[in-house]
Design a protein around this motif. Structure first.
Motif, PDB file in Angstrom:
ATOM      1  N   ALA A 135      27.040  44.142  46.058  1.00  0.00           N
ATOM      2  CA  ALA A 135      27.628  44.648  47.217  1.00  0.00           C
ATOM      3  C   ALA A 135      28.258  43.503  48.023  1.00  0.00           C
ATOM      4  CB  ALA A 135      26.427  45.353  48.330  1.00  0.00           C
ATOM      5  N   TRP A 136      27.551  42.252  48.220  1.00  0.00           N
ATOM      6  CA  TRP A 136      28.140  41.256  48.681  1.00  0.00           C
ATOM      7  C   TRP A 136      29.554  41.085  48.229  1.00  0.00           C
ATOM      8  CZ3 TRP A 136      28.595  38.461  52.676  1.00  0.00           C
ATOM      9  CH2 TRP A 136      28.935  36.865  52.748  1.00  0.00           C
ATOM     10  N   ARG A 137      29.566  40.751  46.754  1.00  0.00           N
ATOM     11  CA  ARG A 137      31.177  40.559  45.894  1.00  0.00           C
ATOM     12  C   ARG A 137      31.973  41.729  46.221  1.00  0.00           C
ATOM     13  NH1 ARG A 137      27.409  39.573  41.748  1.00  0.00           N
ATOM     14  NH2 ARG A 137      27.751  41.414  40.777  1.00  0.00           N
ATOM     15  N   TRP A 138      31.504  42.697  46.396  1.00  0.00           N
ATOM     16  CA  TRP A 138      32.694  43.905  46.515  1.00  0.00           C
ATOM     17  C   TRP A 138      33.316  43.888  47.813  1.00  0.00           C
ATOM     18  CZ3 TRP A 138      34.084  47.962  49.183  1.00  0.00           C
ATOM     19  CH2 TRP A 138      35.146  49.081  48.712  1.00  0.00           C
ATOM     20  N   LEU A 139      32.566  43.735  48.851  1.00  0.00           N
ATOM     21  CA  LEU A 139      32.805  43.662  50.169  1.00  0.00           C
ATOM     22  C   LEU A 139      33.735  42.355  50.617  1.00  0.00           C
ATOM     23  CD1 LEU A 139      29.593  44.559  51.733  1.00  0.00           C
ATOM     24  CD2 LEU A 139      31.789  45.836  51.894  1.00  0.00           C
ATOM     25  N   LEU A 140      33.215  41.342  49.964  1.00  0.00           N
ATOM     26  CA  LEU A 140      34.177  40.299  50.194  1.00  0.00           C
ATOM     27  C   LEU A 140      35.441  40.156  49.380  1.00  0.00           C
ATOM     28  CD1 LEU A 140      31.724  38.814  51.677  1.00  0.00           C
ATOM     29  CD2 LEU A 140      32.251  36.694  50.461  1.00  0.00           C
ATOM     30  N   ASN A 141      35.417  40.718  48.045  1.00  0.00           N
ATOM     31  CA  ASN A 141      36.899  40.768  47.337  1.00  0.00           C
ATOM     32  C   ASN A 141      37.628  41.704  48.165  1.00  0.00           C
ATOM     33  OD1 ASN A 141      36.169  38.862  45.379  1.00  0.00           O
ATOM     34  ND2 ASN A 141      34.929  40.553  44.114  1.00  0.00           N
ATOM     35  N   ARG A 142      37.127  42.842  48.859  1.00  0.00           N
ATOM     36  CA  ARG A 142      38.098  43.935  49.509  1.00  0.00           C
ATOM     37  C   ARG A 142      38.490  43.420  50.762  1.00  0.00           C
ATOM     38  NH1 ARG A 142      39.449  49.017  48.349  1.00  0.00           N
ATOM     39  NH2 ARG A 142      40.375  50.166  50.020  1.00  0.00           N
ATOM     40  N   TYR A 143      37.565  42.862  51.527  1.00  0.00           N
ATOM     41  CA  TYR A 143      37.926  42.625  52.836  1.00  0.00           C
ATOM     42  C   TYR A 143      37.899  41.074  53.415  1.00  0.00           C
ATOM     43  CZ  TYR A 143      37.017  47.481  53.627  1.00  0.00           C
ATOM     44  OH  TYR A 143      36.988  48.862  53.315  1.00  0.00           O
ATOM     45  N   GLY A 144      37.469  40.112  52.442  1.00  0.00           N
ATOM     46  CA  GLY A 144      37.517  38.823  52.769  1.00  0.00           C
ATOM     47  C   GLY A 144      38.990  38.319  52.452  1.00  0.00           C
ATOM     48  N   GLU A 145      39.159  37.173  52.686  1.00  0.00           N
ATOM     49  CA  GLU A 145      40.562  36.483  52.452  1.00  0.00           C
ATOM     50  C   GLU A 145      40.531  35.192  51.396  1.00  0.00           C
ATOM     51  OE1 GLU A 145      42.318  33.998  55.764  1.00  0.00           O
ATOM     52  OE2 GLU A 145      40.948  35.455  56.860  1.00  0.00           O
ATOM     53  N   PRO A 146      41.628  35.127  50.779  1.00  0.00           N
ATOM     54  CA  PRO A 146      41.406  34.092  49.895  1.00  0.00           C
ATOM     55  C   PRO A 146      41.162  32.614  50.511  1.00  0.00           C
ATOM     56  CG  PRO A 146      43.616  35.162  49.765  1.00  0.00           C
ATOM     57  CD  PRO A 146      42.840  35.883  50.666  1.00  0.00           C
ATOM     58  N   ALA A 147      40.471  31.915  49.741  1.00  0.00           N
ATOM     59  CA  ALA A 147      39.920  30.628  50.144  1.00  0.00           C
ATOM     60  C   ALA A 147      41.167  29.557  50.349  1.00  0.00           C
ATOM     61  CB  ALA A 147      38.819  29.917  49.497  1.00  0.00           C
ATOM     62  N   PRO A 148      41.191  28.921  51.186  1.00  0.00           N
ATOM     63  CA  PRO A 148      42.472  27.851  51.599  1.00  0.00           C
ATOM     64  C   PRO A 148      42.345  26.733  50.669  1.00  0.00           C
ATOM     65  CG  PRO A 148      41.361  28.505  53.761  1.00  0.00           C
ATOM     66  CD  PRO A 148      40.376  28.975  52.734  1.00  0.00           C
ATOM     67  N   GLY A 149      43.502  26.171  50.369  1.00  0.00           N
ATOM     68  CA  GLY A 149      43.405  24.948  49.389  1.00  0.00           C
ATOM     69  C   GLY A 149      43.425  25.162  48.021  1.00  0.00           C
ATOM     70  N   PRO A 150      42.978  24.173  47.299  1.00  0.00           N
ATOM     71  CA  PRO A 150      42.932  24.147  45.850  1.00  0.00           C
ATOM     72  C   PRO A 150      41.582  24.619  45.271  1.00  0.00           C
ATOM     73  CG  PRO A 150      42.893  21.995  46.447  1.00  0.00           C
ATOM     74  CD  PRO A 150      42.900  22.877  47.472  1.00  0.00           C
TER      75      PRO A 150
END
Length: 298
Positions: A135-150
């Motif tokens: 559930a944690w992965r699904w929620l972050l992949n949908r509602y999180g944002e890409p990590a800054p930097g490389p």
């Protein structure tokens, strides 16, 4: 990119210190590179940021990207346990003597970010880890944002509190999280500023447990990570009491029995349970494991 070098007064094991902030093997906020460096994302008061932490010749090196870079580097010593006072801790059981010597770099660090600890803790309430981590992965992949930097591919930054409050119930269902957990997280997101402004772990405990759906176990899990509390024991954990009892006495214990065994470590009871976990001692498995549920519809 911004960077900082910090040399602690005592040895620090980066993996042991930062490891508790990882929630499953595919956690989008946490990665370990082939060179041993650990990458971690965070939503800081200044915005999203990515932190890379490595250790060389007893010095911790931090490299950070994004709007939150300065904040991440400023708080690097706290994350790495620089405020963790171990002076009052002494081993009371022979079984812990060797593991304490081997892991002198164990420190209880703190992030200062409540939602990053609270959301996965609520998802992990009374379910097996893999179900919560999915559930944690699904929620972050949908509602999180890409990590800054490389950052390594696939890393994400946790959403802002306002996003947690607005996630629709169908999305929680798609993630595999039950409605009661969704409500707990959404309610906590309304109070995050007050929670993060708590001056002590005891105050944070009072504020957290005043919220519906948050009890002793969840509060302890949050305070261990966000406030670096070395005494916050995860009472109510499905496995912990049995492991502590078996390691210290050869017999499984319940929660009251575990707390009696940990009494000599008052002030450092969470630290003691971490060391007990590092012994690798576990009671023999009996009975079926808890099943991984999946009641999602697609």
């Amino acid at each position: 990119m911004k960077e900082r070098a910090w040399t602690p007064d005592e040895p620090v094991d980066v993996g042991l210190v930062v490891g508790p902030h990882r929630h499953g093997g595919g956690d989008p906020t946490w990665r370990q590179g082939r060179d041993g460096a650990i990458w971690r994302t965070s939503r800081t008061p200044a915005g999203p940021g990515t932190l890379r932490v490595s250790l060389k010749s007893s010095t911790v090196y931090g490299h950070a990207w994004g709007p939150g870079a300065d904040w991440l580097l400023e708080t690097l010593p706290g994350l790495m346990g620089g405020d963790d006072d171990i002076s009052g801790f002494t081993v009371k059981h022979a079984v812990l003597e060797d593991v304490f010597r081997k892991h002198r770099g164990l420190r209880i660090g703190r992030t200062g970010r409540v939602m990053e600890a609270l959301v996965p803790a609520v998802l992990e309430q009374k379910v097996v880890g893999r179900e919560a981590w999915r559930a944690w992965r699904w929620l972050l992949n949908r509602y999180g944002e890409p990590a800054p930097g490389p950052a390594p591919e696939g890393m994400r930054v946790v959403p802002e509190p306002g996003v947690w409050r607005e996630i629709p119930i169908w999305a929680w269902h798609r993630s595999g999280a039950e409605a009661v957990r969704a409500k707990t997280i959404a309610t906590a997101a309304w109070h995050v500023e007050k929670l993060e402004s708590a001056s002590t772990s005891a105050e944070a405990d009072r504020l957290l447990r005043a919220l519906p759906g948050i009890g002793v176990w969840t509060s302890a899990e949050v305070r261990q990570r966000a406030f670096g509390d070395p005494d916050a024991v995860s009472v109510g954990d499905y496995h912990l009491a049995k492991i502590v009892g078996y390691a210290l006495t050869g017999e499984k214990a319940d929660d009251p029995g575990m707390m009696r065994l940990l009494e000599p470590y008052t002030g450092h009871r969470h630290r003691a349970t971490v060391l007990i976990g590092l012994t690798g001692l576990r009671p023999p498995p009996r009975g079926p494991r808890m099943p991984i549920r999946d009641y999602r519809t697609f």
